[in-house]
Motif scaffolding. Structure first.
Motif, short mmCIF file in Angstrom:
data_model
loop_
_atom_site.label_atom_id
_atom_site.label_comp_id
_atom_site.label_asym_id
_atom_site.label_seq_id
_atom_site.Cartn_x
_atom_site.Cartn_y
_atom_site.Cartn_z
N HIS A 163 -8.16 8.54 -2.53
CA HIS A 163 -9.41 8.33 -1.81
C HIS A 163 -9.49 9.34 -0.67
N TYR A 164 -10.55 10.15 -0.66
CA TYR A 164 -10.69 11.19 0.35
C TYR A 164 -11.57 10.72 1.52
N SER A 165 -11.16 11.10 2.70
CA SER A 165 -11.97 10.91 3.89
C SER A 165 -11.78 12.12 4.80
N GLN A 166 -12.80 12.49 5.53
CA GLN A 166 -12.65 13.58 6.49
C GLN A 166 -11.64 13.22 7.58
N ASN A 167 -11.49 11.92 7.81
CA ASN A 167 -10.45 11.42 8.72
C ASN A 167 -9.17 11.28 7.90
N TYR A 168 -8.19 12.14 8.18
CA TYR A 168 -6.98 12.18 7.35
C TYR A 168 -6.30 10.83 7.25
N LYS A 169 -6.29 10.08 8.33
CA LYS A 169 -5.60 8.79 8.34
C LYS A 169 -6.25 7.77 7.41
N GLU A 170 -7.48 8.02 7.01
CA GLU A 170 -8.16 7.10 6.11
C GLU A 170 -8.04 7.51 4.64
N CYS A 171 -7.41 8.63 4.38
CA CYS A 171 -7.15 9.03 2.99
C CYS A 171 -6.06 8.14 2.40
N THR A 172 -6.11 7.92 1.11
CA THR A 172 -5.02 7.22 0.41
C THR A 172 -4.41 8.17 -0.61
N PHE A 173 -3.12 7.97 -0.87
CA PHE A 173 -2.37 8.93 -1.66
C PHE A 173 -1.69 8.27 -2.86
N LYS A 174 -1.60 9.06 -3.92
CA LYS A 174 -0.97 8.57 -5.15
C LYS A 174 0.54 8.57 -5.04
N ILE A 175 1.08 9.44 -4.19
CA ILE A 175 2.53 9.55 -4.01
C ILE A 175 2.93 9.04 -2.63
N TYR A 176 4.23 8.85 -2.47
CA TYR A 176 4.80 8.38 -1.20
C TYR A 176 4.44 9.34 -0.07
N HIS A 177 3.93 8.80 1.02
CA HIS A 177 3.58 9.61 2.19
C HIS A 177 4.61 9.33 3.28
N PRO A 178 5.40 10.34 3.66
CA PRO A 178 6.52 10.12 4.61
C PRO A 178 6.10 9.60 5.98
N PHE A 179 4.87 9.86 6.40
CA PHE A 179 4.40 9.36 7.70
C PHE A 179 3.81 7.96 7.60
N PHE A 180 3.19 7.64 6.47
CA PHE A 180 2.41 6.41 6.35
C PHE A 180 3.13 5.27 5.64
N ASP A 181 4.03 5.57 4.70
CA ASP A 181 4.59 4.54 3.82
C ASP A 181 6.01 4.14 4.22
N ASN A 182 6.38 2.92 3.82
CA ASN A 182 7.73 2.41 4.02
C ASN A 182 8.52 2.65 2.73
N PRO A 183 9.57 3.48 2.77
CA PRO A 183 10.30 3.79 1.54
C PRO A 183 10.95 2.58 0.89
N ASP A 184 11.32 1.57 1.69
CA ASP A 184 11.96 0.37 1.13
C ASP A 184 11.01 -0.40 0.22
N VAL A 185 9.73 -0.23 0.42
CA VAL A 185 8.74 -0.90 -0.43
C VAL A 185 8.66 -0.23 -1.80
N HIS A 186 8.92 1.06 -1.85
CA HIS A 186 8.66 1.83 -3.07
C HIS A 186 9.89 2.25 -3.85
N PHE A 187 11.09 2.23 -3.22
CA PHE A 187 12.27 2.79 -3.88
C PHE A 187 13.50 1.88 -3.75
N ASP A 188 14.37 1.99 -4.75
CA ASP A 188 15.67 1.34 -4.72
C ASP A 188 16.67 2.33 -5.31
N TYR A 189 17.98 2.04 -5.15
CA TYR A 189 19.00 2.99 -5.57
C TYR A 189 20.13 2.27 -6.29
N VAL A 190 20.67 2.92 -7.33
CA VAL A 190 21.82 2.36 -8.05
C VAL A 190 22.82 3.48 -8.34
#
Length: 221
Positions: free
Chosen positions: A116-143
């Motif tokens: 989703h695009y917005s001229q306000n960058y903070k209102e954009c949504t991204f298909k991939i993990y965003h290092p500033f906006f997302d919590n990695p623990d929600v999206h990834f696990d490790y084995v």
């Protein structure tokens, strides 16, 4: 592990003044070889190295484990022939440091991460993990897998990030496993002993496991 970037980068007043002067940002502006753009990149790199603890924003590995660091646009700026999100070329939240394993143009290619695009960058949504906006623990696990460590997705965004950056390549898996194993060994042994174990070619995974079991931990894991 894949990091979340807490905090943000900031430009000096002279750089801000230059960026206002050259608006709207055009294709090729990022590659200009003038003093203001060089200063901007130096400021970004120095701040991001601290904020990211010298780790790649996408795979979380130390830069000396994989390759040198590169400034990366999350929403791509494109090139002279096919410009993309030019309005975010110098947006601080759109810029991170990534290793060459993750930032290879072969991987990102023409991929558009913006849902989703917005001229306000903070209102954009991204298909991939965003290092500033997302919590990695929600999206990834490790084995663990042998001496390596595999990253697993918990969400579709996690899956798309793993696929796009090939986070389970042999180089990523081995480097991630080495880093984690070093953390575990450092908690149990002196650092020099841990290094000797990891660089030894004569110890099997079973022998390392026995060492860990028989060692009194000095720290809480």
């Amino acid at each position: 592990m894949i990091p979340k970037i807490n905090g943000r980068t900031r430009y000096s007043n002279s750089v801000k003044k230059h960026l206002r002067k050259i608006k709207p940002w055009q294709a090729g502006a990022w590659d200009k070889q003038n003093n203001n753009i060089k200063l901007l990149k130096t400021q970004l790199r120095n701040q991001l190295l601290i904020l990211q603890n010298s780790k790649c924003a996408y795979c979380g590995l130390d830069f000396n484990e994989t390759s040198s660091s590169e400034l990366e646009h999350i929403a791509p700026k494109g090139g002279l022939k096919i410009p993309k999100y030019l309005e975010f070329t110098f947006t601080p939240l759109n810029l991170v440091l990534a290793c060459h394993l993750c930032n290879s143009p072969i991987k990102k290619g023409t991929f558009d991460p913006v849902i989703h695009y917005s001229q306000n960058y903070k209102e954009c949504t991204f298909k991939i993990y965003h290092p500033f906006f997302d919590n990695p623990d929600v999206h990834f696990d490790y084995v663990f897998s042998g001496f390596g460590m595999i990253v697993q997705n918990k969400t579709l965004k996690g899956r798309d990030t793993i696929d796009l950056f090939d986070l389970n390549s042999a180089a990523h898996i081995n480097a991630r496993g080495r880093n984690k194993l070093m953390d575990i060994l450092k908690a149990a042994l002196e650092e020099t002993q841990a290094e000797e174990i990891l660089t030894s070619t004569s110890l099997t995974s079973e022998q390392i496991a026995d060492i860990l079991k028989s060692t009194t931990y000095k720290k809480t894991l």
